[in-house]
Scaffold this motif. Structure first.
Motif: not given
Length: 380
Positions: A107-110, A322-327, A331-334, A55-61
């Motif tokens: 890293v998975d989401a990115a 796509s970046q937001r939705i894949i994140g 998250a749903a997968a996890y 859920l924080n992947s976009y911000r971290l990247i």
């Protein structure tokens, strides 16, 4: 070293810890004096960490760049695996499960989004085959360690050492990664502003990822215990059989990369679900001689489903979304990975593991239904 090869190596590190706990649990829980269901709580803590980081992947990247996030993530998993090797009880295992989960989600989401935007479907399948290579290597190493009469603790240290080698590779190649920036859209034509994402389709897409991970995690974590408790296999032999599930995922995704030249993502998903159904039924009716083949077949069926769903995301919802939705999908997968381990563990405590294939068939049906409904909502 080409960037795509570095991404492949990163996905090996993502997969390496995933199949280990399930393959070693029958031996590990006896050594520590733990009940069968407690593995589910360890898996749940790992998954909570991945949900938070996804859920924080976009911000971290954005702030630190993909290269540094990947490097730190792999280092966290290496420390966690080494920590597992020294853990004397369940609370310490739960403590080390935290960095194991945090190391995976961002890293998975990115990397999934990067490949979905910049590469064709075959590269997405091949990318996830490298995850399967890591996931199948973990149980295989543990099976070899047990067969050589070493402790499972030595196996965890060996796998932690593998992760540290990957850390060194990533460190040496850190300059190959781009500087911190928003996800690159080079190679994609600019698009007009996208219509608001259809909430029903997005909810169904997230449900699909939840259900797929519920299916995969339940098999990876509990299949070996199912073979030991229900089919009365030897624990060492069952651990090797458990590695066949991840081997099926690995080889199946490599094969799916070539098949994707002729079949669409949707066709690959539906074909994979059909093979999964056959594998589950074979597992339920399996003898000692066919147990390994049923898990291999189930892995082959799972192989194209997850990467094909990811690769469909930019086409379904647009590149800019796509970046937001894949994140959100990660998250749903996890969350699926979080809920499933304790649920299966508690049901195993109450009803026994013999019911596991029936629940897997039900999950499979719901997954197929969600995919059909997404197609109807988006008219794809």
């Amino acid at each position: 070293m080409p960037l795509l090869l570095i991404i492949y190596l990163a996905f090996i590190s993502l997969g390496l810890p995933d199949g280990v706990l399930g393959s070693i649990w029958p031996v590990m829980r006896q050594d520590l004096g733990l009940p069968l269901y407690s593995a589910g709580f360890i898996g749940a803590v790992v998954s909570v960490g991945t949900v938070i980081s996804a859920l924080n992947s976009y911000r971290l990247i954005y702030h630190h760049g993909t290269g540094k996030v990947t490097l730190v993530s792999v280092f966290l998993t290496a420390l966690a695996l080494l920590g597992f090797s020294f853990a004397p009880n369940l609370p310490v295992l739960l403590l080390w499960a935290v960095p194991l989960g945090l190391g995976a989600g961002s890293v998975d989401a990115a990397l999934n989004n990067y490949v979905a935007l910049h590469y064709q479907a075959r590269h997405m399948n091949w990318l996830h085959s490298f995850w399967g290579l890591g996931a199948s290597t973990g149980p295989l190493v543990m099976g070899m360690v047990l067969s050589l009469q070493y402790s499972y603790r030595f196996g965890y240290r060996l796998l932690g050492g593998f992760q540290l080698i990957l850390v060194v590779v990533l460190l040496l190649s850190i300059r190959r990664w781009e500087a911190p920036h928003k996800p690159d859209l080079v190679g994609h034509a600019s698009e007009p502003e996208q219509e608001p994402v259809k909430q029903s389709a997005l909810a169904l897409a997230m449900l699909g990822f939840f259900l797929y991970c519920a299916l995969e995690v339940s098999t990876g974590l509990w299949a070996v215990s199912y073979l030991v408790e229900v089919k009365a296999l030897d624990a060492t032999e069952a651990a090797f059989y458990g590695s066949l599930f991840f081997l099926g995922i690995t080889s199946g995704r490599m094969l799916s990369g070539f098949v994707s030249f002729r079949l669409s993502n949707t066709a690959l998903i539906k074909g994979g679900l059909l093979v999964c159904l056959v594998g589950i039924m074979l597992l339920f009716f399996s003898s000692l001689q066919t147990s390994g083949f049923s898990l291999l077949l189930l892995g082959l069926g799972c192989a194209p489903v997850f990467p094909s769903m990811i690769h469909e995301t930019p086409r379904r919802f647009g590149v800019e979304q796509s970046q937001r939705i894949i994140g959100l999908e990660m998250a749903a997968a996890y969350v699926g990975s979080t809920v499933t381990p304790p649920l299966f563990g508690l049901l195993a405590l109450v009803l026994g593991l013999a019911w596991m294939p029936a629940l897997q068939v039900f999950i499979l049906f719901l997954l197929f239904l969600s995919i059909q409904l997404i197609k109807r909502f988006l008219n794809t």
